[in-house]
Design a protein around this motif. Structure first.
Motif, PDB file in Angstrom:
ATOM      1  N   MET A   1       0.798  -1.199   0.000  1.00 29.72           N
ATOM      2  CA  MET A   1       0.000   0.000   0.000  1.00 29.72           C
ATOM      3  C   MET A   1       0.846   1.271   0.000  1.00 29.72           C
ATOM      4  N   LEU A   2       1.772   1.369   0.938  1.00 35.35           N
ATOM      5  CA  LEU A   2       2.632   2.554   1.020  1.00 35.35           C
ATOM      6  C   LEU A   2       4.057   2.261   0.543  1.00 35.35           C
ATOM      7  N   GLN A   3       4.243   1.170  -0.177  1.00 31.63           N
ATOM      8  CA  GLN A   3       5.582   0.797  -0.643  1.00 31.63           C
ATOM      9  C   GLN A   3       6.253   1.994  -1.312  1.00 31.63           C
ATOM     10  N   GLY A   4       7.484   2.276  -0.893  1.00 39.02           N
ATOM     11  CA  GLY A   4       8.261   3.352  -1.491  1.00 39.02           C
ATOM     12  C   GLY A   4       7.917   4.734  -0.984  1.00 39.02           C
ATOM     13  N   LYS A   5       6.970   4.847  -0.062  1.00 38.40           N
ATOM     14  CA  LYS A   5       6.588   6.164   0.452  1.00 38.40           C
ATOM     15  C   LYS A   5       7.275   6.434   1.787  1.00 38.40           C
ATOM     16  N   SER A   6       7.792   7.632   1.909  1.00 35.09           N
ATOM     17  CA  SER A   6       8.462   8.077   3.126  1.00 35.09           C
ATOM     18  C   SER A   6       7.562   9.094   3.825  1.00 35.09           C
ATOM     19  N   ILE A   7       7.281   8.851   5.093  1.00 36.23           N
ATOM     20  CA  ILE A   7       6.364   9.691   5.863  1.00 36.23           C
ATOM     21  C   ILE A   7       7.123  10.342   7.015  1.00 36.23           C
ATOM     22  N   ALA A   8       7.086  11.664   7.076  1.00 34.41           N
ATOM     23  CA  ALA A   8       7.745  12.412   8.147  1.00 34.41           C
ATOM     24  C   ALA A   8       6.863  12.433   9.390  1.00 34.41           C
TER      25      ALA A   8
ATOM     26  N   GLN B   1       3.656   9.575  23.802  1.00 32.49           N
ATOM     27  CA  GLN B   1       4.301   8.408  23.199  1.00 32.49           C
ATOM     28  C   GLN B   1       3.371   7.587  22.318  1.00 32.49           C
ATOM     29  N   VAL B   2       2.184   7.261  22.799  1.00 27.09           N
ATOM     30  CA  VAL B   2       1.288   6.403  22.032  1.00 27.09           C
ATOM     31  C   VAL B   2       0.830   7.081  20.733  1.00 27.09           C
ATOM     32  N   GLU B   3       0.791   8.419  20.720  1.00 32.70           N
ATOM     33  CA  GLU B   3       0.409   9.144  19.508  1.00 32.70           C
ATOM     34  C   GLU B   3       1.553   9.194  18.494  1.00 32.70           C
ATOM     35  N   LEU B   4       2.729   8.810  18.913  1.00 31.63           N
ATOM     36  CA  LEU B   4       3.864   8.609  18.004  1.00 31.63           C
ATOM     37  C   LEU B   4       3.943   7.147  17.579  1.00 31.63           C
ATOM     38  N   THR B   5       3.939   6.239  18.547  1.00 30.06           N
ATOM     39  CA  THR B   5       4.234   4.836  18.237  1.00 30.06           C
ATOM     40  C   THR B   5       3.122   4.127  17.461  1.00 30.06           C
ATOM     41  N   GLU B   6       1.871   4.414  17.767  1.00 28.10           N
ATOM     42  CA  GLU B   6       0.779   3.724  17.053  1.00 28.10           C
ATOM     43  C   GLU B   6       0.713   4.126  15.577  1.00 28.10           C
ATOM     44  N   PRO B   7       0.718   5.419  15.241  1.00 30.05           N
ATOM     45  CA  PRO B   7       0.738   5.777  13.815  1.00 30.05           C
ATOM     46  C   PRO B   7       2.023   5.303  13.115  1.00 30.05           C
ATOM     47  N   TRP B   8       3.142   5.332  13.822  1.00 31.16           N
ATOM     48  CA  TRP B   8       4.415   4.869  13.269  1.00 31.16           C
ATOM     49  C   TRP B   8       4.284   3.413  12.820  1.00 31.16           C
ATOM     50  N   ARG B   9       3.757   2.578  13.732  1.00 29.04           N
ATOM     51  CA  ARG B   9       3.564   1.162  13.401  1.00 29.04           C
ATOM     52  C   ARG B   9       2.562   0.979  12.258  1.00 29.04           C
TER      53      ARG B   9
ATOM     54  N   ARG C   1       3.354  -1.053   8.951  1.00 26.73           N
ATOM     55  CA  ARG C   1       2.533  -2.204   8.541  1.00 26.73           C
ATOM     56  C   ARG C   1       1.998  -2.035   7.124  1.00 26.73           C
ATOM     57  N   ALA C   2       1.757  -0.787   6.720  1.00 25.38           N
ATOM     58  CA  ALA C   2       1.250  -0.511   5.381  1.00 25.38           C
ATOM     59  C   ALA C   2       2.369  -0.467   4.341  1.00 25.38           C
ATOM     60  N   GLY C   3       3.618  -0.696   4.779  1.00 22.61           N
ATOM     61  CA  GLY C   3       4.744  -0.739   3.855  1.00 22.61           C
ATOM     62  C   GLY C   3       5.486   0.573   3.681  1.00 22.61           C
ATOM     63  N   GLY C   4       5.089   1.599   4.426  1.00 26.22           N
ATOM     64  CA  GLY C   4       5.760   2.895   4.331  1.00 26.22           C
ATOM     65  C   GLY C   4       6.986   2.967   5.222  1.00 26.22           C
ATOM     66  N   THR C   5       7.758   4.012   5.011  1.00 28.59           N
ATOM     67  CA  THR C   5       8.965   4.247   5.804  1.00 28.59           C
ATOM     68  C   THR C   5       8.779   5.518   6.626  1.00 28.59           C
ATOM     69  N   PRO C   6       8.532   5.380   7.928  1.00 28.40           N
ATOM     70  CA  PRO C   6       8.434   6.572   8.784  1.00 28.40           C
ATOM     71  C   PRO C   6       9.824   7.097   9.115  1.00 28.40           C
ATOM     72  N   ARG C   7       9.938   8.433   9.187  1.00 27.12           N
ATOM     73  CA  ARG C   7      11.216   9.055   9.567  1.00 27.12           C
ATOM     74  C   ARG C   7      10.935  10.101  10.626  1.00 27.12           C
TER      75      ARG C   7
ATOM     76  N   ASP D   1      -4.794   5.625   4.959  1.00 29.34           N
ATOM     77  CA  ASP D   1      -5.619   5.778   3.757  1.00 29.34           C
ATOM     78  C   ASP D   1      -5.292   7.080   3.021  1.00 29.34           C
ATOM     79  N   ALA D   2      -5.082   8.160   3.773  1.00 33.15           N
ATOM     80  CA  ALA D   2      -4.754   9.447   3.146  1.00 33.15           C
ATOM     81  C   ALA D   2      -3.399   9.399   2.457  1.00 33.15           C
ATOM     82  N   MET D   3      -2.440   8.733   3.079  1.00 33.48           N
ATOM     83  CA  MET D   3      -1.099   8.628   2.489  1.00 33.48           C
ATOM     84  C   MET D   3      -1.132   7.752   1.229  1.00 33.48           C
ATOM     85  N   VAL D   4      -1.968   6.706   1.235  1.00 32.58           N
ATOM     86  CA  VAL D   4      -2.100   5.815   0.084  1.00 32.58           C
ATOM     87  C   VAL D   4      -2.772   6.545  -1.078  1.00 32.58           C
ATOM     88  N   ALA D   5      -3.742   7.420  -0.761  1.00 25.97           N
ATOM     89  CA  ALA D   5      -4.558   8.056  -1.787  1.00 25.97           C
ATOM     90  C   ALA D   5      -3.769   9.009  -2.687  1.00 25.97           C
TER      91      ALA D   5
END
Length: 184
Positions: A1-8, A18-26, A30-36, A177-181
């Motif tokens: 889904m997010l293969q090749g996408k880098s998300i800041a 912490q949970v508002e960082l770690t949950e979206p990060w995961r 899981r969607a195949g994106g790269t969080p930075r 979903d927004a990042m995939v779109a």
């Protein structure tokens, strides 16, 4: 889904919920994106569990080393101190504004819309946040609603907002979903 996408993920040196960082990060991983992890200062960012210190996280780059052009989307985790610090940093505000100017998706939870207000990107948009930001958002020209997640298409980009950690499941799904779109 997010293969090749880098998300800041933009954080202050301390104060992120912490949970508002770690949950979206995961969710991005899981969607195949790269969080930075991007911050205003190099080193490690101190997270909190509400008011108590939690874990620290290694910063990948500082806002003056990157640009929105390097990423496919932006996530702004909350915590009270995190966005309060970010909105006083001109480089962080410019970085956030750049995602809107480029039409890239942005997801913000809890107190994170404070940074959006400072970037002057909420006028005419419908969003949600932690309830104490309601007046600030209205004064900045936004329409505030009390909903679990709001996906705003009434601007130059997709904007996903949520109120609090209890909304994380819906927030994470809407953010992915927004990042995939959006095409890379």
């Amino acid at each position: 889904m997010l293969q090749g996408k880098s998300i800041a993920f933009l954080l202050a040196p301390e104060g992120v919920e912490q949970v508002e960082l770690t949950e979206p990060w995961r969710a991005i991983q899981r969607a195949g994106g790269t969080p930075r992890l991007i911050s205003t200062r190099a080193g490690r960012a101190q997270a909190f569990n509400h008011l108590d210190k939690a874990d620290t996280f290694e910063v990948d780059a500082t806002v003056d080393q990157v640009s929105p052009a390097d990423f496919d989307g932006l996530v702004l985790p909350g915590g009270v101190a995190n966005p309060d610090f970010l909105r006083t940093d001109q480089n962080a505000v410019r970085f956030v504004r750049g995602f809107f100017e480029a039409g890239k998706p942005v997801a913000a939870i809890c107190h994170a819309p404070w940074t959006l207000i400072e970037a002057d990107v909420v006028r005419g948009r419908t969003l949600t946040s932690w309830p104490s930001l309601r007046t600030d958002l209205r004064n900045a020209g936004a329409t505030w609603v009390d909903e679990e997640v709001v996906i705003s298409t009434d601007g130059p980009n997709l904007l996903v907002t949520s109120r609090k950690p209890d909304d994380l499941k819906a927030f994470c799904q809407a953010a992915v979903d927004a990042m995939v779109a959006v095409e890379p």
